[in-house]
Structures are given as C-alpha cells and as structure tokens.
Scaffold this active site. Sequence first.
Site, PDB file in Angstrom:
ATOM      1  CG  MET A  30      15.629 -58.973  22.249  1.00 62.57           C
ATOM      2  SD  MET A  30      14.425 -59.534  23.853  1.00 62.57           S
ATOM      3  CE  MET A  30      13.163 -59.760  22.705  1.00 62.57           C
ATOM      4  N   GLY A  31      18.544 -59.303  18.300  1.00 66.80           N
ATOM      5  CA  GLY A  31      18.272 -59.200  16.697  1.00 66.80           C
ATOM      6  C   GLY A  31      16.777 -59.123  16.112  1.00 66.80           C
ATOM      7  CG  HIS A  37      16.534 -53.805  15.209  1.00 64.40           C
ATOM      8  ND1 HIS A  37      16.107 -54.526  14.685  1.00 64.40           N
ATOM      9  CD2 HIS A  37      16.120 -53.541  16.442  1.00 64.40           C
ATOM     10  CE1 HIS A  37      15.307 -55.792  15.819  1.00 64.40           C
ATOM     11  NE2 HIS A  37      15.231 -55.120  16.494  1.00 64.40           N
ATOM     12  CD  GLN A  61      12.703 -58.406  26.792  1.00 62.01           C
ATOM     13  OE1 GLN A  61      14.256 -58.418  27.519  1.00 62.01           O
ATOM     14  NE2 GLN A  61      12.410 -58.132  26.125  1.00 62.01           N
ATOM     15  N   GLY A 148      13.474 -47.263  20.654  1.00 65.50           N
ATOM     16  CA  GLY A 148      12.415 -47.122  19.636  1.00 65.50           C
ATOM     17  C   GLY A 148      11.223 -46.359  20.174  1.00 65.50           C
ATOM     18  NE  ARG A 190       6.720 -61.409  20.403  1.00 62.97           N
ATOM     19  CZ  ARG A 190       7.913 -60.193  21.704  1.00 62.97           C
ATOM     20  NH1 ARG A 190       8.030 -59.184  20.824  1.00 62.97           N
ATOM     21  NH2 ARG A 190       8.047 -60.363  22.211  1.00 62.97           N
TER      22      ARG A 190
HETATM   23  P1  AMP Z   1      14.246 -55.053  20.064  1.00 65.33           P
HETATM   24  O1  AMP Z   1      15.396 -56.166  19.281  1.00 65.33           O
HETATM   25  O2  AMP Z   1      12.420 -55.253  19.434  1.00 65.33           O
HETATM   26  O3  AMP Z   1      13.776 -55.685  21.646  1.00 65.33           O
HETATM   27  O4  AMP Z   1      14.159 -53.956  20.070  1.00 65.33           O
HETATM   28  C1  AMP Z   1      15.247 -52.962  20.154  1.00 65.33           C
HETATM   29  C2  AMP Z   1      15.368 -51.460  19.708  1.00 65.33           C
HETATM   30  O5  AMP Z   1      15.225 -51.042  18.427  1.00 65.33           O
HETATM   31  C3  AMP Z   1      14.175 -51.441  20.657  1.00 65.33           C
HETATM   32  O6  AMP Z   1      14.581 -49.937  21.438  1.00 65.33           O
HETATM   33  C4  AMP Z   1      12.830 -51.341  20.016  1.00 65.33           C
HETATM   34  O7  AMP Z   1      12.112 -50.273  20.502  1.00 65.33           O
HETATM   35  C5  AMP Z   1      13.462 -49.863  18.859  1.00 65.33           C
HETATM   36  N1  AMP Z   1      12.208 -51.178  17.829  1.00 65.33           N
HETATM   37  C6  AMP Z   1      12.048 -52.017  17.609  1.00 65.33           C
HETATM   38  N2  AMP Z   1      10.943 -51.348  16.487  1.00 65.33           N
HETATM   39  C7  AMP Z   1      11.229 -50.813  15.885  1.00 65.33           C
HETATM   40  C8  AMP Z   1      10.468 -49.851  14.878  1.00 65.33           C
HETATM   41  N3  AMP Z   1       9.859 -50.621  13.522  1.00 65.33           N
HETATM   42  N4  AMP Z   1      10.676 -48.568  14.036  1.00 65.33           N
HETATM   43  C9  AMP Z   1      11.722 -47.882  15.393  1.00 65.33           C
HETATM   44  N5  AMP Z   1      12.131 -48.845  16.582  1.00 65.33           N
HETATM   45  C10 AMP Z   1      12.411 -50.213  16.280  1.00 65.33           C
END
Ligand code: AMP
Length: 282
Positions: A30-31, A37, A61, A148, A190
């Site tokens: 989600m950027g 990431h 979501q 993640g 966040r």
């Molecule tokens: P998000 O942008 O928060 O939807 O995350 C995108 C992907 O990055 C998801 O698979 C998350 O689980 C992964 N992710 C987010 N934070 C972390 C982190 N601190 N370490 C590893 N992967 C992460």
Amino acid sequence: MLVFKKADSLSRYLSQQKKQGVSIGFVPTMGALHQGHLSLIKTALTENALTVCSIFVNPTQFNNASDFQHYPVTTEQDIEKLLSVNCNVLFLPDKSEIYPADYAAKHYDLGNLETMLEGLHRPGHFQGVCQVVDRLLQLVQPHRLYLGAKDYQQCMVIGKLVELMGKGDEITLRIMPTLREEDGLAMSSRNLRLTAEQRQSAAGIYVVLNGVRQLFEANHNNLQGVESMARQQLEEKGFKVDYLTIADAQTLQPPTARTHKRVVLTAASLGEIRLIDNLLLN
Ligand code: AMP
C-alpha cells in the site's frame, strides 16, 4: 523500471514475459515504502527474473474511514526507493483499475481466520484484503508471492485465498521476516503518523513481546498469566490493547499439548494509531 497504471497493459506485458519463460516475483503493497517493503523486493529480485511491486491503498480493507483518509501517500519517494533497488515493474493503479464498474464483489470463506484477532477487531478487513489480492494475482499471475510475517494472520488469509483460487500449485508463498527499527519497533507505514512522543512509546510493543518470549523460554506454563501481565505492561506504557494472545503458530487457535510452535500476537493503539506485531516463541 516500467510503470503501469492500467491493469490490461500490465497483464498483457506480464503474460508475454511468462510465455517466454520469465519467472515473476510479486510484492503487493500500500506504498509509503520502508526498508521492510524493500527487503521483500530485494529477495524477490534474487529469486525471479522479473519483480513486480504494486502500490494501491485498498479502500475495501479499511474498516475505519479516518485510518483510510490519513493513510500516508508518498508516491514520489516510493518510486525513488524502487529505483534504488532496481525493481523491474511498478503497478500503480487507480481505484477504477482494481474495481472496474463491472466488478462483482465475492465473499471468501476464510473460516475462523475471519472471526479471531484481526478479523474480530476489524470486521470486513480480510474480505477486503482478499478482494484486492485476488484481483492483483489474476493480473500478475506470479510464480512467487512475497509477504511479510509482520502481518502474520494476513499471511494465513492469503495462503487460504491462494487455495480458494485453485492456485496452490502455481504460486509459491514466500513469508519474509519482520524488519525492525533499531529500538525494535516493527517498520510500518503507519509509524509515519506517530508523534515524536508516541514514536518513543511505540518501541514498548517489542519490549513486551520479548518479555513474553523470555518468560516462555524459562518454561512458563501459565499462558493466561503471561498474557494478562503483558497486556497490563502495554497499558502502563499508554497503549489501548485490542488483544495480546499466545496462539498455536499454525492455526492461531489456543495452544494444545500437540502444539509445535507458538506465536504471541498483539494489536494495540497509541491515540488513533493502531500497531500490530508478533514474535515466534519457540
Ligand atoms: P503494506 O504496505 O503494509 O500493505 O505491506 C506490504 C507488504 O509488506 C506486506 O506483505 C507486509 O506484511 C510487508 N511488510 C510490512 N511491514 C514489514 C516489515 N516491517 N518487515 C517485513 N515486511 C513488512
């Protein structure tokens, strides 16, 4: 790096690549990209000929309108970061590319994953996750999907989704470790919304989870006692705790005598900002 904004041109390009035998790794996000990431993208780059990252803040979501409205958007910096790690393809769609006018929302049977922990506290959240990931997987058709472990339950939900889509044999799920800041706070988009004071307190989550792990390694059998002590510690640090639970790492159900691995999972808020984290216990 190729940037696609249109779903049909992305899928046309990727299906051509696939026909030529090119392996495709996919990192949906989600950027507001951070090193967590980027660690997924770096691993995808080493394991596939072509790595695709998507950035889409998926409205379906979010169960909290304010959380959606305030979700950080840092597209220019994101593109710079993707260029710095040599990501091959970025998919940057508008909402109408993911949910076109003729989009028919499905219901995904996620069983009890949907009624516990994140599912319980964020009604509809995992249905929204499945809607966007279903659509993205249909477009990208990756060989490997990178997720993640920070979003522990989400990994299980997406595993279930891949099964429901009948793609269990086509797509390998690669669950990558949580990247943390120096003080242990799990990296998260966040975190950008925390005030300086909240940012300091936020590291308390990792301290408390580590405390649970230490008690556990000292052979502590009173799970409920450990849980309620840890909850209280979070509250003393200023968190409003949605849950702090020790569960079977494979099922997320309460551990039994047959449980192999346990995981402690928590969701807790500082002001408006809700953070989640987890640690494997053994
Ligand atoms: P998000 O942008 O928060 O939807 O995350 C995108 C992907 O990055 C998801 O698979 C998350 O689980 C992964 N992710 C987010 N934070 C972390 C982190 N601190 N370490 C590893 N992967 C992460």
